[in-house]
Design an enzyme around this catalytic site. Structure first.
Site, mmCIF file in Angstrom:
data_model
loop_
_atom_site.group_PDB
_atom_site.id
_atom_site.type_symbol
_atom_site.label_atom_id
_atom_site.label_comp_id
_atom_site.label_asym_id
_atom_site.label_seq_id
_atom_site.Cartn_x
_atom_site.Cartn_y
_atom_site.Cartn_z
ATOM 1 C CE1 TYR A 1 -3.852 2.299 0.597
ATOM 2 C CE2 TYR A 1 -2.506 3.275 2.317
ATOM 3 C CZ TYR A 1 -3.620 3.315 1.494
ATOM 4 O OH TYR A 1 -4.487 4.376 1.588
ATOM 5 C CG ASP B 1 5.958 3.454 0.673
ATOM 6 O OD1 ASP B 1 6.270 3.983 1.755
ATOM 7 O OD2 ASP B 1 4.806 3.482 0.205
ATOM 8 C CE LYS C 1 2.244 5.522 8.458
ATOM 9 N NZ LYS C 1 0.853 5.308 8.676
HETATM 10 N N1 HOZ Z 1 -4.448 2.251 6.974
HETATM 11 C C1 HOZ Z 1 -3.524 3.185 7.546
HETATM 12 C C2 HOZ Z 1 -2.277 2.541 8.053
HETATM 13 N N2 HOZ Z 1 -1.662 1.639 7.204
HETATM 14 C C3 HOZ Z 1 -4.093 3.887 8.734
HETATM 15 C C4 HOZ Z 1 -5.130 4.808 8.421
HETATM 16 C C5 HOZ Z 1 -5.763 5.478 9.620
HETATM 17 O O1 HOZ Z 1 -5.107 6.285 10.277
HETATM 18 O O2 HOZ Z 1 -6.895 5.191 9.854
#
Ligand code: HOZ
Length: 428
Positions: free
Chosen positions: A144, A238, A266
């Site tokens: 992703y 990534d 992050k």
């Molecule tokens: N799906 C995101 C982490 N891989 C997190 C999205 C969120 O903060 O809800």
């Protein structure tokens, strides 16, 4: 556990926000029940609006490596806020954070800050396409890279959680430029290079954190590097998740392979919205205003986010031993979960990379997305629900990753393992 106020808050949110959330996975659809609405965080703990306390193994999906409300990061943020929150003009803070990251990552000569991982990847791909004058990209099923059009194909994370790894609204004209390969399978990448002579970049999470935690084999990444070089194609790592999480030098610090471009997010914002992409000078100089590839943003390099990032990276640099400590805790946690599952003869596998951990209710080692999809999602949902009841806040999807922060103590790990024993017994 009483979640009455959260239930009310969720119903109210649904009236005004699609699904009641601003990011789908947070709705808890895949595990069922009501997502606790958070009132505050402190150290290792989250507190919801009903007054429940949880040990937090999500840590805002990775950024909070020092836990909630770390004093140094908090002070850096408050100090900056008092001087103005946004200027849309350069500050020295951007150079300071850039210097820190460049000094740690051999593959990065220059870096540009943006506001999210999605933006970082989207921009890195445009740069790769501009630089190589090619259009196609290769991505791996289950990885992703945010929700930009080209990358919302066979995507992991929330997309996998909801069984819609591609999305309506993404024109086929665009996705025809995205070729899909199989993670940890070099033959599938070779096939892409056979099918297209127009590949600008291969993008990969060197430690996939969005189909659960699934690290790429070192040999596979070495082969990938070679293939990219042979085909004048850029290799993009990534590291939005693994950067400063897997090690101080990200996944690159573990496998010792240099990509051409890297994307971050992050941890480099200490919990504030941030993203970045960087790489070799020769490529980065193609970026506007130095070069012709356009990319911009009013809030890019935001001073508050930069200050939080600098405080975080400084703390990590002055105390690199924390990675050993975090990894030890992650391993202990996963060994505990494994033992609890084994005691009930429940098929279970685990993985740890630095401060990141993952597990699947499955009897096979997970090497790619197909393997990941074979996990027992129903059992995961029951496990998640029961752990939550016991005050343990885990990622609400088997296709996400768990995180240890320095605020999580050995006692908390033991408490979590005890809860896992109880729950495994219940779901056996
Ligand atoms: N799906 C995101 C982490 N891989 C997190 C999205 C969120 O903060 O809800």
């Amino acid at each position: 556990m009483n979640l009455q106020k959260s239930q009310q808050a969720f119903e109210e949110a649904k009236r005004y926000i699609p699904g009641g959330v601003d990011s789908p996975v947070r709705a808890f659809n895949s595990v069922g029940g009501t997502p606790p609405f958070i009132e505050r965080g402190q150290g290792a703990y989250l507190f919801d609006i009903d007054g429940n306390r949880y040990i937090d193994y999500v840590q805002s999906w990775g950024p909070l490596i020092f836990g909630h409300c770390d004093k140094d990061i908090e002070e850096a943020i408050i100090d900056r806020v008092k001087k103005g929150v946004s200027f849309g003009a350069p500050t020295e803070l951007e150079t300071q954070l850039a210097k820190e990251i460049v000094s740690l990552f051999d593959s990065v000569d220059k870096i540009r800050f943006v506001n999210s991982g999605t933006e970082a990847v989207m921009s890195a791909l445009r740069l790769a396409r501009g630089y190589t004058a090619k259009d196609d990209i290769v991505k791996f099923a289950g990885c992703y890279h945010g929700h930009s059009d080209s990358l919302l194909v066979s995507a992991g994370s929330g997309a996998a959680t909801f069984g819609t790894p591609s999305s309506p609204g993404v024109p086929a004209d665009l996705t025809k430029h995205t070729l899909i390969a199989k993670y940890n399978d070099i033959e599938s990448v070779k096939r892409c290079f056979k099918d297209s002579k127009n590949i600008a970049a291969v993008i990969i999470e060197p430690i996939a954190g969005n189909m659960g935690l699934v690290p790429a084999d070192k040999e596979f990444l070495e082969e990938l590097r070679k293939l990219c070089d042979e085909n004048n194609t850029l290799l993009i790592f990534d590291e939005v998740m693994s950067g400063f999480r897997a090690s101080l030098k990200g996944a690159q610090g573990i496998v010792d392979i240099k990509p051409d471009l890297v994307t971050f997010g992050k941890v480099i914002g200490g919990g504030m919205p941030v993203g970045a992409f960087g790489g070799k000078e020769e490529i980065m100089k193609w970026l506007s205003p130095e070069g012709p590839v356009y990319q911009a943003g009013t809030l890019s390099g935001n001073p508050v986010a930069m200050a939080a990032g600098i405080a975080t990276i400084n703390k990590l640099k002055t105390n690199p031993a924390i990675y050993v400590e975090l990894s030890k805790k992650a391993k202990r946690l996963m060994e505990g979960f494994q033992a609890a599952a084994d005691a009930e003869e429940i098929p279970f596998v685990t993985e740890v990379r630095g401060s990141m951990f993952g597990f699947f209710f499955s009897d096979k080692v997970v090497k790619n997305f197909d393997d990941a999809l074979e996990n027992d999602q129903k059992r995961f949902a029951r496990f998640h629900k029961e752990m939550l009841k016991r005050g343990i806040y885990l990622a609400c999807s088997p296709f996400e990753t768990g995180f240890i922060s320095t605020a999580i103590s050995d006692d908390m790990i033991e408490e979590t393992i005890l809860a896992a024993y109880e729950v495994m017994r219940e779901i056996a």
